[in-house]
Design an enzyme around this catalytic site. Sequence first.
Site, PDB file in Angstrom:
ATOM      1  N   ARG A   5       3.001  11.724   0.357  1.00  8.31           N
ATOM      2  CA  ARG A   5       2.499  11.824   1.821  1.00  8.31           C
ATOM      3  C   ARG A   5       2.076  13.126   2.160  1.00  8.31           C
ATOM      4  O   ARG A   5       2.452  13.460   3.326  1.00  8.31           O
ATOM      5  CB  ARG A   5       3.929  11.412   2.631  1.00  8.31           C
ATOM      6  CG  ARG A   5       4.503  10.125   2.342  1.00  8.31           C
ATOM      7  CD  ARG A   5       5.671   9.578   3.150  1.00  8.31           C
ATOM      8  NE  ARG A   5       6.183   8.062   2.818  1.00  8.31           N
ATOM      9  CZ  ARG A   5       7.349   7.853   3.191  1.00  8.31           C
ATOM     10  NH1 ARG A   5       8.272   8.709   3.635  1.00  8.31           N
ATOM     11  NH2 ARG A   5       7.915   6.643   2.721  1.00  8.31           N
ATOM     12  N   ARG A   9       2.166  13.318   9.104  1.00  6.22           N
ATOM     13  CA  ARG A   9       2.397  14.020  10.499  1.00  6.22           C
ATOM     14  C   ARG A   9       3.034  15.235  10.679  1.00  6.22           C
ATOM     15  O   ARG A   9       3.078  15.940  11.785  1.00  6.22           O
ATOM     16  CB  ARG A   9       3.366  13.124  11.190  1.00  6.22           C
ATOM     17  CG  ARG A   9       2.839  11.675  11.364  1.00  6.22           C
ATOM     18  CD  ARG A   9       4.225  10.743  12.259  1.00  6.22           C
ATOM     19  NE  ARG A   9       4.933  10.134  11.250  1.00  6.22           N
ATOM     20  CZ  ARG A   9       6.133   9.530  11.485  1.00  6.22           C
ATOM     21  NH1 ARG A   9       6.704   9.363  12.580  1.00  6.22           N
ATOM     22  NH2 ARG A   9       6.905   9.249  10.217  1.00  6.22           N
ATOM     23  N   ARG A  18      -5.011  11.085  14.031  1.00 11.35           N
ATOM     24  CA  ARG A  18      -4.516  10.030  14.324  1.00 11.35           C
ATOM     25  C   ARG A  18      -4.684   9.279  15.799  1.00 11.35           C
ATOM     26  O   ARG A  18      -4.796   8.113  15.940  1.00 11.35           O
ATOM     27  CB  ARG A  18      -2.993   9.984  13.869  1.00 11.35           C
ATOM     28  CG  ARG A  18      -1.876   9.096  14.426  1.00 11.35           C
ATOM     29  CD  ARG A  18      -2.218   7.848  13.812  1.00 11.35           C
ATOM     30  NE  ARG A  18      -1.069   6.753  14.624  1.00 11.35           N
ATOM     31  CZ  ARG A  18       0.295   6.409  14.078  1.00 11.35           C
ATOM     32  NH1 ARG A  18       0.428   7.269  13.184  1.00 11.35           N
ATOM     33  NH2 ARG A  18       0.702   5.498  14.773  1.00 11.35           N
ATOM     34  N   ASP A  55      -1.867   2.494   3.075  1.00 12.36           N
ATOM     35  CA  ASP A  55      -0.519   2.003   3.350  1.00 12.36           C
ATOM     36  C   ASP A  55      -0.122   0.878   2.321  1.00 12.36           C
ATOM     37  O   ASP A  55      -1.328   0.143   1.920  1.00 12.36           O
ATOM     38  CB  ASP A  55      -0.201   1.543   4.632  1.00 12.36           C
ATOM     39  CG  ASP A  55       1.404   1.364   4.941  1.00 12.36           C
ATOM     40  OD1 ASP A  55       1.872   2.325   5.298  1.00 12.36           O
ATOM     41  OD2 ASP A  55       1.810   0.305   4.791  1.00 12.36           O
ATOM     42  N   TYR A 131       9.439  -6.177   2.444  1.00 15.82           N
ATOM     43  CA  TYR A 131       9.073  -6.177   3.725  1.00 15.82           C
ATOM     44  C   TYR A 131       8.242  -7.563   4.145  1.00 15.82           C
ATOM     45  O   TYR A 131       8.651  -7.925   5.397  1.00 15.82           O
ATOM     46  CB  TYR A 131       7.992  -5.068   3.908  1.00 15.82           C
ATOM     47  CG  TYR A 131       8.320  -3.616   4.023  1.00 15.82           C
ATOM     48  CD1 TYR A 131       8.929  -3.000   4.868  1.00 15.82           C
ATOM     49  CD2 TYR A 131       8.418  -3.125   2.567  1.00 15.82           C
ATOM     50  CE1 TYR A 131       9.501  -1.874   4.767  1.00 15.82           C
ATOM     51  CE2 TYR A 131       8.890  -1.709   2.452  1.00 15.82           C
ATOM     52  CZ  TYR A 131       9.342  -1.136   3.509  1.00 15.82           C
ATOM     53  OH  TYR A 131       9.805   0.198   3.620  1.00 15.82           O
TER      54      TYR A 131
END
Length: 325
Positions: A5, A9, A18, A55, A131
């Site tokens: 990652r 952020r 973003r 992703d 998921y």
Amino acid sequence: MWMMRQAGRYLPEYRATRTEAGSFLDLCFNPKLAAEVTLQPIRRFGFDAAIIFSDILVVPYALGRAVRFEVGEGPRLDPLNSPDLVGTLNGAIDLGKLEPVFEALRIVRSELAPETTLIGFCGAPFTVATYMVAGQGTSDQHPARLMAYQHPGAFAKIIDVLVESSIQYLLKQLEAGADVLQIFDTWGGILPPREFEKWCIEPTRRIVEGVRKVKPDAKIIGFPRGAGALLPAFIERTGVDAVSIDWTAEPKMVRDQVQTKVAVQGNLDPLLLIAGGSALDQGVDDVLKNFSAGRHIFNLGHGITPDASIAHVEQMVKRVRAFKG
């Protein structure tokens, strides 16, 4: 060295991109912007590898499932929580929906220095299935685990579709310029040994075999987070070239039973990039002491967190680069 990652952020340049993109999925499917955020940590820190920004849930999206990301809540999908609903799952992936990912790979490869590795990836079938069954992440992925016990045939159908879809997706990433592939099984470690063999090891083995049937020299990294004592079986039966280990992995077992067979990647606790100071120095030194005598890619034990300090990443990079062995 690189970080899971690493485009994320904690970087102000990522947050700006973003915002420009709009939603998270809009960023994933904008080749120019996805390439930009992939390259941002390489420009800032000079890592040895870039991992394409995307992703793991783009695969369900390409299978025709509705996928969205709610701000502050994470991914949401239409759940496949009964055998009848599993029957509505498309059996074939639409790779055309993933063309923006392949275009981003081509852009990044054209802009990266030749010596910088470009990593493609997918989620492992079990993790992606958790998921898809629940329609969201849960603390212990109870819905998917329960379906695997109560309706193993229906759950196996999801896994089978994801195995074949992942093979095709990874092959297209190699064609687009990826040098290495990583298969992320973030939730594999929650399974008991029998189920770990069935739903983590076996699907990963099939993906590795399917990719290598077309690309025999493909380099593949597995990441069965939380596998612990099951790591030796994972590397022996899947055929991966390297394995990522989380920060809880027992070093001697890894050195003796894993690193003697494949390269090891990891395993600094991401929390140390918040803590900083002497704790971070000690953590870096422990990883280097434990694994630098063998084939080792310095990394985190999982992804860097949004509240990590850039100064602490710089501290980590400096200490690793200064290491003499």
